[in-house]
Design a protein around this motif. Structure first.
Motif, short mmCIF file in Angstrom:
data_model
loop_
_atom_site.label_atom_id
_atom_site.label_comp_id
_atom_site.label_asym_id
_atom_site.label_seq_id
_atom_site.Cartn_x
_atom_site.Cartn_y
_atom_site.Cartn_z
N UNK A 104 19.16 27.85 12.78
CA UNK A 104 18.20 27.89 11.92
C UNK A 104 17.84 27.28 10.68
N UNK A 105 17.51 26.05 11.06
CA UNK A 105 17.27 25.29 9.84
C UNK A 105 16.01 25.68 8.95
N UNK A 106 16.11 26.24 7.61
CA UNK A 106 14.88 26.84 7.15
C UNK A 106 14.47 25.94 5.92
N UNK A 107 13.31 25.82 5.77
CA UNK A 107 12.83 24.93 4.70
C UNK A 107 13.02 25.90 3.46
N UNK A 108 13.75 25.42 2.46
CA UNK A 108 13.92 25.95 0.90
C UNK A 108 12.80 25.07 -0.06
N UNK B 17 0.96 -1.26 0.00
CA UNK B 17 0.07 0.00 -0.08
C UNK B 17 1.08 1.19 0.22
N UNK B 18 0.38 2.49 -0.44
CA UNK B 18 1.02 3.56 -0.30
C UNK B 18 1.10 4.07 0.87
N UNK B 19 2.20 4.63 1.37
CA UNK B 19 2.61 5.40 2.76
C UNK B 19 3.31 6.59 2.43
N UNK B 20 2.85 7.72 2.76
CA UNK B 20 3.49 9.12 2.45
C UNK B 20 4.57 9.24 3.42
N UNK B 21 5.59 10.04 2.56
CA UNK B 21 6.99 10.20 3.24
C UNK B 21 7.29 11.63 2.68
N UNK B 22 7.44 12.47 3.75
CA UNK B 22 7.84 13.93 3.31
C UNK B 22 9.13 14.09 3.49
N UNK B 23 9.85 15.12 2.43
CA UNK B 23 11.29 15.27 2.18
C UNK B 23 11.47 16.71 2.49
N UNK B 24 12.29 17.28 3.04
CA UNK B 24 12.39 18.88 3.18
C UNK B 24 13.94 19.05 2.86
N UNK B 25 14.08 20.07 1.91
CA UNK B 25 15.44 20.76 1.65
C UNK B 25 15.60 21.82 2.36
N UNK B 26 16.41 21.98 3.24
CA UNK B 26 16.70 22.99 4.18
C UNK B 26 17.69 23.63 3.87
#
Ligand SMILES: Cc1cc2nc3c(=O)[nH]c(=O)nc-3n(C[C@H](O)[C@H](O)[C@H](O)COP(=O)(O)OP(=O)(O)OC[C@H]3O[C@@H](n4cnc5c(N)ncnc54)[C@H](O)[C@@H]3O)c2cc1C
Length: 392
Positions: free
Chosen positions: A306-310, A223-232
């Protein structure tokens, strides 16, 4: 128009093309078609991955498949003259006291299977990675070779052009029906009404594999399971570092001038909810970044301000809810229906070995390179889950 093929592969993500590539590579002379419903790959798992490869698993087959993957990357890049940008900086898994015995037992197993992994004490961690806050850590393990990240988009596209050159037919269409008798698949139907007959059928449909298999009245727990990725962007974050995997499941690695991070629900002791998602849900979970990822990174790398999402995105794991390990090989009754599914977040690195495995089963009826028979569908029928202790 040809409507009969010796092998039809459904899905042209990394696993489908690797299967076709390996079939031709081991001299399969029959006709091969790959059916793909979305040649832009906008919903595929492959297009959303982050290109990681590592051998720090507990299950023999996972270690061996990842080692095969690393060898494949190097040979393919050389033979095809394509730069896969393999950044061999290793994975650095960190452990607290309660996870240390398991980490050491895994390292021993990984080394027995020829993975190049070094255990590290807290003082060695501090010495090699002075930017790391080792408070609460009891040790770690670092891959010294064959681990890191690579350009998976380039690999996918190079494999696609290679199979086109090898007379593999690419057909655009969505499979809507699978026609079968008692012991074999006969044909598939596409959404445009075209019927294709096949000698062998391979399910390489990623997160949609469970839905596809249902067309043959088979239950496959994918089944599909969502994964989020952040470029910071993190001011003073180390430009050169391995992939850092915190005991909390938060991971971080460089990506050009920025860093990439995310979190693995399996390691968060229930703090991150993980359940089936809708196949159309690609909304990154920013709350995850604020509540778990950012505070963890700021504590583990105290010099970074400060990790900031790009940028951010979400993709779907092809998640095997039975035991989170790939399902490879034929169905127990429909003997010409093969699964290459359920990679549960490690399908990029396993795609070369999985493609080779399915190709060998089709051509020789048995594994020739790696014995992956424990990954067969039988274990689901017999309710015998395998166990992988180090999933991310
Ligand atoms: C955010 C994220 C990060 C990841 N990071 C890593 C990593 O660092 N390392 C790693 O090893 N793995 C990683 N993975 C996992 C990896 O991406 C997948 O396991 C792998 O790409 C699966 O490849 P696939 O070819 O099986 O599936 P897919 O890439 O999903 O391809 C399946 C294809 O089948 C097609 N299809 C589906 N149904 C039908 C149908 N009915 N008819 C015709 N076509 C159909 C789809 O359109 C799709 O193109 C990550 C995954 C995600 C989501």
């Amino acid at each position: 128009m040809q409507n009969t093929y010796d092998v039809i592969i459904i899905g042209s993500g990394i696993v489908g093309v690797s299967t076709a590539w390996h079939l031709r590579g081991i001299d399969f002379a029959g006709s091969i078609a790959i059916v793909e419903r979305d040649p832009s790959f906008s919903h595929s798992s492959t297009a959303h991955a982050v290109g990681g490869i590592w051998q720090q698993f507990s299950l023999k087959e996972n270690i061996q498949m990842a080692l095969y993957g690393a060898k494949f990357l190097k040979e393919f890049a050389k033979d095809q003259n394509v730069d896969l940008d393999f950044q061999e900086h290793g994975y650095l898994f960190l452990a607290e006291e309660e996870g240390l015995d398991a980490l050491h037992a895994n390292v021993e197993r990984q080394r027995r299977h020829k993975a190049d992994i070094a255990p590290l004490t807290p003082s060695l961690l501090q010495q090699h990675f002075p930017w790391l806050n080792t408070d609460g850590l009891a040790g770690g393990a670092l891959g010294l070779s064959n681990e890191g990240w690579f350009d998976s988009h380039r690999l996918h596209s190079a494999l696609r052009s290679a199979v086109r050159d090898w007379e593999v037919t690419l057909i655009k269409g969505s499979v809507t029906e699978i026609d079968h008798a008692d012991t074999e698949i006969r044909s598939i139907m596409l959404d445009n009404g075209r019927r294709l007959k096949c000698g062998h059928l391979v399910n390489a449909t990623g997160p949609n594999a469970g839905n596809l298999t249902r067309m043959a009245r088979i239950r496959l727990p994918i089944e599909p399971r969502k994964r989020s990725i952040f470029v910071v962007h993190g001011k003073s974050a180390p430009a050169e570092m391995p992939v850092l995997v915190d005991p909390s499941g938060v991971f971080l690695r460089p990506e050009g001038p920025f860093h990439i991070c995310g979190v693995t629900p399996a390691k968060t002791a229930g703090k991150v909810e993980d359940r089936r998602c809708d196949l159309s849900d690609f909304e990154p979970d920013r709350e995850l970044f604020e509540s778990i990822i950012r505070p963890t990174l700021e504590a583990r790398l105290p010099d970074v301000k400060e990790f900031k999402i790009v940028r951010s995105w979400a993709g779907h794991y092809d998640y095997n809810s039975f035991d989170q390990i790939a399902v490879l090989g034929p169905h127990t009754r429909l003997a010409n229906f093969y699964f290459a599914n359920g990679f549960s977040g490690i399908g990029l690195q396993q795609a070369p070995a999985a493609g080779r495995a399915v190709a060998e089963l089709i051509l020789h009826g048995a594994y020739q390179t790696l014995d992956l028979s424990r990954l067969g569908f039988e274990r689901i029928v017999e309710n015998q889950p395998l166990e992988e202790e180090n999933l991310i």
